[in-house]
Design a protein around this motif. Structure first.
Motif, PDB file in Angstrom:
ATOM      1  N   ALA A   1       0.833  -1.204   0.000  1.00 62.34           N
ATOM      2  CA  ALA A   1       0.000   0.000   0.000  1.00 62.34           C
ATOM      3  C   ALA A   1       0.866   1.252   0.000  1.00 62.34           C
ATOM      4  O   ALA A   1       0.575   2.217  -0.716  1.00 62.34           O
ATOM      5  CB  ALA A   1      -0.935  -0.004   1.214  1.00 62.34           C
ATOM      6  N   ALA A   2       1.941   1.241   0.778  1.00 60.39           N
ATOM      7  CA  ALA A   2       2.843   2.389   0.822  1.00 60.39           C
ATOM      8  C   ALA A   2       3.515   2.602  -0.537  1.00 60.39           C
ATOM      9  O   ALA A   2       3.643   3.739  -1.002  1.00 60.39           O
ATOM     10  CB  ALA A   2       3.891   2.197   1.911  1.00 60.39           C
TER      11      ALA A   2
ATOM     12  N   LEU B   1       2.359   1.666  -3.502  1.00 54.74           N
ATOM     13  CA  LEU B   1       1.354   2.152  -4.447  1.00 54.74           C
ATOM     14  C   LEU B   1       1.023   3.618  -4.208  1.00 54.74           C
ATOM     15  O   LEU B   1       0.823   4.384  -5.154  1.00 54.74           O
ATOM     16  CB  LEU B   1       0.091   1.291  -4.365  1.00 54.74           C
ATOM     17  CG  LEU B   1       0.233  -0.132  -4.898  1.00 54.74           C
ATOM     18  CD1 LEU B   1      -1.018  -0.939  -4.610  1.00 54.74           C
ATOM     19  CD2 LEU B   1       0.536  -0.120  -6.386  1.00 54.74           C
ATOM     20  N   LEU B   2       0.985   4.015  -2.944  1.00 57.89           N
ATOM     21  CA  LEU B   2       0.730   5.418  -2.645  1.00 57.89           C
ATOM     22  C   LEU B   2       1.880   6.301  -3.120  1.00 57.89           C
ATOM     23  O   LEU B   2       1.657   7.384  -3.677  1.00 57.89           O
ATOM     24  CB  LEU B   2       0.493   5.606  -1.149  1.00 57.89           C
ATOM     25  CG  LEU B   2      -0.051   6.962  -0.722  1.00 57.89           C
ATOM     26  CD1 LEU B   2      -1.359   7.289  -1.421  1.00 57.89           C
ATOM     27  CD2 LEU B   2      -0.228   6.994   0.783  1.00 57.89           C
TER      28      LEU B   2
ATOM     29  N   ALA C   1       1.525   6.655  -6.741  1.00 61.26           N
ATOM     30  CA  ALA C   1       0.428   7.584  -7.050  1.00 61.26           C
ATOM     31  C   ALA C   1       0.894   9.027  -6.918  1.00 61.26           C
ATOM     32  O   ALA C   1       0.562   9.876  -7.757  1.00 61.26           O
ATOM     33  CB  ALA C   1      -0.769   7.314  -6.136  1.00 61.26           C
ATOM     34  N   VAL C   2       1.664   9.307  -5.878  1.00 66.98           N
ATOM     35  CA  VAL C   2       2.195  10.668  -5.704  1.00 66.98           C
ATOM     36  C   VAL C   2       3.092  11.032  -6.881  1.00 66.98           C
ATOM     37  O   VAL C   2       3.018  12.146  -7.422  1.00 66.98           O
ATOM     38  CB  VAL C   2       2.949  10.788  -4.358  1.00 66.98           C
ATOM     39  CG1 VAL C   2       3.747  12.080  -4.287  1.00 66.98           C
ATOM     40  CG2 VAL C   2       1.971  10.690  -3.201  1.00 66.98           C
TER      41      VAL C   2
ATOM     42  N   ALA D   1      -3.074   6.811 -11.157  1.00 71.92           N
ATOM     43  CA  ALA D   1      -2.863   7.263  -9.773  1.00 71.92           C
ATOM     44  C   ALA D   1      -4.108   7.000  -8.936  1.00 71.92           C
ATOM     45  O   ALA D   1      -4.014   6.550  -7.788  1.00 71.92           O
ATOM     46  CB  ALA D   1      -2.513   8.747  -9.753  1.00 71.92           C
ATOM     47  N   ARG D   2      -5.263   7.227  -9.498  1.00 69.56           N
ATOM     48  CA  ARG D   2      -6.523   6.963  -8.796  1.00 69.56           C
ATOM     49  C   ARG D   2      -6.650   5.479  -8.461  1.00 69.56           C
ATOM     50  O   ARG D   2      -7.039   5.113  -7.356  1.00 69.56           O
ATOM     51  CB  ARG D   2      -7.694   7.419  -9.670  1.00 69.56           C
ATOM     52  CG  ARG D   2      -8.989   7.507  -8.938  1.00 69.56           C
ATOM     53  CD  ARG D   2     -10.100   8.033  -9.813  1.00 69.56           C
ATOM     54  NE  ARG D   2      -9.697   9.263 -10.497  1.00 69.56           N
ATOM     55  CZ  ARG D   2     -10.331   9.769 -11.538  1.00 69.56           C
ATOM     56  NH1 ARG D   2     -11.377   9.149 -12.033  1.00 69.56           N
ATOM     57  NH2 ARG D   2      -9.925  10.876 -12.091  1.00 69.56           N
TER      58      ARG D   2
ATOM     59  N   PHE E   1      -4.178   3.334  -8.066  1.00 70.57           N
ATOM     60  CA  PHE E   1      -3.186   3.022  -7.021  1.00 70.57           C
ATOM     61  C   PHE E   1      -3.678   3.465  -5.645  1.00 70.57           C
ATOM     62  O   PHE E   1      -3.463   2.771  -4.647  1.00 70.57           O
ATOM     63  CB  PHE E   1      -1.851   3.680  -7.339  1.00 70.57           C
ATOM     64  CG  PHE E   1      -1.069   3.019  -8.443  1.00 70.57           C
ATOM     65  CD1 PHE E   1      -1.430   1.781  -8.968  1.00 70.57           C
ATOM     66  CD2 PHE E   1       0.038   3.646  -8.981  1.00 70.57           C
ATOM     67  CE1 PHE E   1      -0.705   1.179  -9.983  1.00 70.57           C
ATOM     68  CE2 PHE E   1       0.775   3.050  -9.992  1.00 70.57           C
ATOM     69  CZ  PHE E   1       0.398   1.811 -10.495  1.00 70.57           C
ATOM     70  N   ILE E   2      -4.338   4.607  -5.591  1.00 67.03           N
ATOM     71  CA  ILE E   2      -4.862   5.092  -4.309  1.00 67.03           C
ATOM     72  C   ILE E   2      -5.975   4.167  -3.808  1.00 67.03           C
ATOM     73  O   ILE E   2      -6.043   3.855  -2.615  1.00 67.03           O
ATOM     74  CB  ILE E   2      -5.338   6.554  -4.429  1.00 67.03           C
ATOM     75  CG1 ILE E   2      -4.123   7.469  -4.635  1.00 67.03           C
ATOM     76  CG2 ILE E   2      -6.143   6.978  -3.207  1.00 67.03           C
ATOM     77  CD1 ILE E   2      -4.471   8.885  -5.021  1.00 67.03           C
TER      78      ILE E   2
ATOM     79  N   SER F   1      -4.340   1.167  -2.429  1.00 68.54           N
ATOM     80  CA  SER F   1      -3.664   1.498  -1.172  1.00 68.54           C
ATOM     81  C   SER F   1      -4.641   1.526  -0.007  1.00 68.54           C
ATOM     82  O   SER F   1      -4.360   0.990   1.066  1.00 68.54           O
ATOM     83  CB  SER F   1      -2.977   2.862  -1.266  1.00 68.54           C
ATOM     84  OG  SER F   1      -1.909   2.817  -2.146  1.00 68.54           O
ATOM     85  N   VAL F   2      -5.777   2.151  -0.204  1.00 67.52           N
ATOM     86  CA  VAL F   2      -6.775   2.267   0.867  1.00 67.52           C
ATOM     87  C   VAL F   2      -7.255   0.889   1.303  1.00 67.52           C
ATOM     88  O   VAL F   2      -7.312   0.592   2.504  1.00 67.52           O
ATOM     89  CB  VAL F   2      -7.962   3.148   0.414  1.00 67.52           C
ATOM     90  CG1 VAL F   2      -9.142   3.019   1.359  1.00 67.52           C
ATOM     91  CG2 VAL F   2      -7.526   4.594   0.286  1.00 67.52           C
TER      92      VAL F   2
END
Length: 175
Positions: free
Chosen positions: A20-21, A23-24, A27-28, A52-53, A55-56, A59-60
């Motif tokens: 998750a980290a 992927l975040l 995304a950044v 990016a959307r 990946f977020i 991540s969530v």
């Protein structure tokens, strides 16, 4: 047996958390690339925003397992702390049952919606939309593992706390 389950769960939680980290972070980077191409080059890369959307979203759902494991979700400790010590485990069981019910519904419905959109393509990326929707059942399934393992640890602690404490009678004698 419990320590083996605990070790496996912690490994799964660490994997989901680190993924998750990552992927975040990706995304950044994609959002920064999108800003650069839009405002500096004047030719926006439309694919980076949708990726990016996605990946977020992943991540969530992946990090929710870690949040359940560490007890960082919406807390009802205020309610549980007001219960007598011997009844707290029943409150924890009630919360665990409610959370597992919700997560199970999300796994099932997430699976169904993932199947439903499997024929649709994300225009900018030319990949199936189901890749984004698969985050729902995947993340919730990992969260189920975390919730069950956390509850098993609570049950183990409850069992050993009350087993080790001597029982006192009204006359002050210990049994």
């Amino acid at each position: 047996m419990l320590s083996f389950l605990n070790t496996l769960t912690q490994g799964l939680i660490k994997l989901a958390h680190n993924l998750a980290a990552l992927l975040l972070a990706l995304a950044v980077a994609l959002v920064a690339y999108q800003v650069f191409t839009r405002f500096i080059l004047g030719d926006p890369a439309a694919w980076s925003e949708i990726l990016a959307r996605g990946f977020i979203i992943w991540s969530v759902f992946l990090v929710s397992a870690a949040a359940f494991w560490y007890g960082a979700m919406i807390s009802i400790d205020l309610f549980l702390d007001r219960l007598p010590p011997r009844l707290r485990i029943f409150g924890q069981r009630l919360v665990c049952t409610a959370v597992l019910t919700l997560l199970t519904i999300l796994v099932w419905q997430g699976y169904l919606i993932t199947l439903r959109v499997s024929g649709q393509q994300i225009a900018m990326l030319a990949i199936p939309m189901s890749w984004f929707y698969a985050a729902i059942p995947t993340g919730c399934a990992v969260a189920i593992v975390a919730v069950v393992a956390r509850q098993l640890c609570a049950e183990y602690q409850h069992h050993h706390q009350h087993r080790a404490q001597p029982i006192r009678t009204d006359a002050g004698e210990t049994l």
